[in-house]
Design a protein around this motif. Structure first.
Motif, short mmCIF file in Angstrom:
data_model
loop_
_atom_site.label_atom_id
_atom_site.label_comp_id
_atom_site.label_asym_id
_atom_site.label_seq_id
_atom_site.Cartn_x
_atom_site.Cartn_y
_atom_site.Cartn_z
N ARG A 150 15.59 -13.38 -2.31
CA ARG A 150 15.09 -12.65 -3.47
C ARG A 150 15.32 -13.45 -4.75
O ARG A 150 16.35 -14.11 -4.89
CB ARG A 150 15.82 -11.30 -3.61
CG ARG A 150 15.56 -10.33 -2.49
CD ARG A 150 16.70 -9.33 -2.33
NE ARG A 150 17.02 -8.63 -3.55
CZ ARG A 150 16.59 -7.39 -3.83
NH1 ARG A 150 15.84 -6.75 -2.96
NH2 ARG A 150 16.94 -6.81 -4.96
N SER A 171 12.72 -7.47 -12.74
CA SER A 171 11.82 -7.64 -11.61
C SER A 171 12.49 -8.34 -10.45
O SER A 171 13.45 -9.11 -10.63
CB SER A 171 10.57 -8.43 -12.04
OG SER A 171 10.90 -9.79 -12.21
N THR A 209 11.35 -10.52 -6.83
CA THR A 209 10.35 -11.09 -5.95
C THR A 209 11.04 -11.44 -4.64
O THR A 209 12.00 -12.22 -4.63
CB THR A 209 9.71 -12.35 -6.56
OG1 THR A 209 9.05 -11.99 -7.78
CG2 THR A 209 8.69 -12.95 -5.60
N ARG A 212 6.75 -10.03 -1.89
CA ARG A 212 6.69 -8.65 -2.37
C ARG A 212 7.32 -8.61 -3.76
O ARG A 212 8.45 -9.07 -3.95
CB ARG A 212 7.43 -7.70 -1.44
CG ARG A 212 7.35 -6.22 -1.89
CD ARG A 212 8.13 -5.31 -0.96
NE ARG A 212 7.62 -5.37 0.40
CZ ARG A 212 8.26 -5.92 1.42
NH1 ARG A 212 9.45 -6.46 1.24
NH2 ARG A 212 7.73 -5.94 2.62
N SER A 263 8.62 -6.28 -6.92
CA SER A 263 9.02 -4.91 -7.21
C SER A 263 9.96 -4.91 -8.40
O SER A 263 10.30 -5.96 -8.95
CB SER A 263 9.72 -4.29 -5.99
OG SER A 263 10.91 -5.01 -5.68
N GLN A 271 7.45 1.16 -7.78
CA GLN A 271 6.25 0.46 -7.37
C GLN A 271 6.56 -0.93 -6.82
O GLN A 271 7.47 -1.62 -7.28
CB GLN A 271 5.32 0.32 -8.58
CG GLN A 271 4.01 -0.39 -8.29
CD GLN A 271 3.23 -0.67 -9.56
OE1 GLN A 271 3.77 -0.55 -10.67
NE2 GLN A 271 1.97 -1.05 -9.43
N SER A 272 5.78 -1.36 -5.81
CA SER A 272 5.87 -2.73 -5.30
C SER A 272 4.48 -3.19 -4.90
O SER A 272 3.61 -2.38 -4.57
CB SER A 272 6.83 -2.82 -4.10
OG SER A 272 6.30 -2.13 -2.99
N THR A 276 2.41 -6.42 -2.68
CA THR A 276 2.50 -7.57 -1.78
C THR A 276 1.40 -8.56 -2.14
O THR A 276 0.23 -8.18 -2.32
CB THR A 276 2.34 -7.13 -0.31
OG1 THR A 276 3.40 -6.21 0.01
CG2 THR A 276 2.43 -8.33 0.62
N TRP A 281 4.79 -8.29 -13.86
CA TRP A 281 5.69 -7.17 -14.09
C TRP A 281 5.85 -7.00 -15.60
O TRP A 281 6.17 -7.95 -16.32
CB TRP A 281 7.04 -7.45 -13.45
CG TRP A 281 8.10 -6.40 -13.70
CD1 TRP A 281 8.26 -5.24 -13.01
CD2 TRP A 281 9.12 -6.43 -14.70
NE1 TRP A 281 9.33 -4.53 -13.52
CE2 TRP A 281 9.88 -5.23 -14.56
CE3 TRP A 281 9.49 -7.33 -15.69
CZ2 TRP A 281 10.96 -4.94 -15.37
CZ3 TRP A 281 10.56 -7.03 -16.51
CH2 TRP A 281 11.29 -5.85 -16.35
#
Length: 319
Positions: free
Chosen positions: A166, A172, A174, A201, A203, A209-210, A212, A221
């Motif tokens: 991540r 945010s 990713t 992804r 989010s 909310q997310s 792909t 974002w």
């Protein structure tokens, strides 16, 4: 002339050069003043102090709207430059003890100056950081988290389904699903993610909310609302083109183009005129030769460059 007088004059000129409204007669007076060897040495000393304070202030200041940050930064600079005696001595001591970039050095595992650099992380993931960028690496037994502290970055992730990868920046997140992708924080608080290959992804840290994304797809974002929106697709082979030293600027404001090129210069670049009404520019920039790129931009956007001692460049409108 006493050193104290010269120091006060140097601070005055730094304040005027960074004010954004210095006049042509003042520029001429500054050039006459700085020719003196002693004046030049004192000016460089005070300029280095100013840079150090500005860098520390950027890292420690609370998050505020951009306009409010700019106003406060200008007031802070004037206050610092106007200070003398005991206050100046205390400031010098603080800079000596703390050093420039203290906050970043304490928090970052990898960072860059004015050059683009590539790194290989402990898990084999490849990372490329743009100029003036920094990341902190937080790897655990079951997680791999990269905190993007500043600037933009590209990652080619060594996929491991047992240890999700991540990237966190602002609010945010990713998350890799086996991919190469770019994260680009914008000055207005937006975070743009673009996928070169594979899938990610995007989010918010706090859930909700997310989206792909796959190769060539982008999402932004919104820092103010927390919303994530899809953007137009781009050719996958153009993602993070800055890694190869080529940066495409497409219909960007002139001031933004100047600040983008300035990121790759080793010296200070100061805009001292109103540029917001100039037409947007489109250009292919070679970030390995930022001074040539800045000169080319000036020629095409009706700008005038003043090259000062210390590798400082002032940018003004021509005519």
């Amino acid at each position: 002339m006493s050193d104290r007088t010269t120091t006060q004059e140097a601070r005055h000129w730094i304040a005027r050069l960074t004010s954004g409204d210095i006049t042509e007669p003042e520029m001429a007076a500054y050039r006459r003043w700085v020719v003196d060897v002693h004046h030049h040495a004192v000016f460089q000393h005070e300029l280095q102090l100013w840079r150090s304070l500005d860098q520390i202030g950027k890292q420690l200041a609370p998050h505020q709207p951009v306009a409010q940050q700019v106003a406060m930064r200008r007031r802070r600079r004037r206050d610092v430059l106007a200070a003398s005696g005991g206050l100046a001595a205390a400031v010098c001591l603080a800079v000596f003890l703390l050093g420039p970039g203290l906050w970043m050095r304490l928090h970052a595992d990898y960072w860059t100056g004015h050059e683009i650099r590539a790194f290989t992380l402990a898990d084999g993931t490849r990372a490329v950081l743009d100029a003036d960028a920094a990341v902190a690496v937080h790897y655990g037994v079951r997680t791999r988290t990269i905190e993007l502290l500043r600037g933009r970055a590209w990652f080619d992730v060594r996929h491991d389904p047992t240890r999700p990868f991540r990237v966190e920046v602002a609010g945010s997140v990713t998350e890799d699903i086996g991919t190469a992708f770019e994260i680009d924080p914008h000055a207005d608080g937006k975070i743009e993610t673009t996928v070169e290959s594979g899938m990610v992804r995007v989010s918010a840290r706090k859930g909700g909310q997310s989206i792909t994304l796959t190769a060539g797809q982008r999402a932004v974002w919104q820092g103010t609302t927390g919303q994530i929106t899809r953007q137009g697709e781009v050719p996958a082979d153009t993602v993070a083109s800055w890694r190869d030293g080529q940066l495409m600027l497409t219909a960007v404001p002139v001031r933004m183009a100047v600040s983008t090129i300035a990121r790759y210069r080793s010296g200070m670049t100061l805009v001292v005129d109103h540029l917001d009404d100039l037409p947007p520019v489109t250009a292919l920039v070679d970030v390995r030769r930022p001074d040539d790129a800045l000169s080319a931009l000036a020629a095409g956007a009706r700008l005038r460059l003043y090259h000062l001692p210390g590798n400082i460049v002032l940018v003004r409108r021509s005519g």
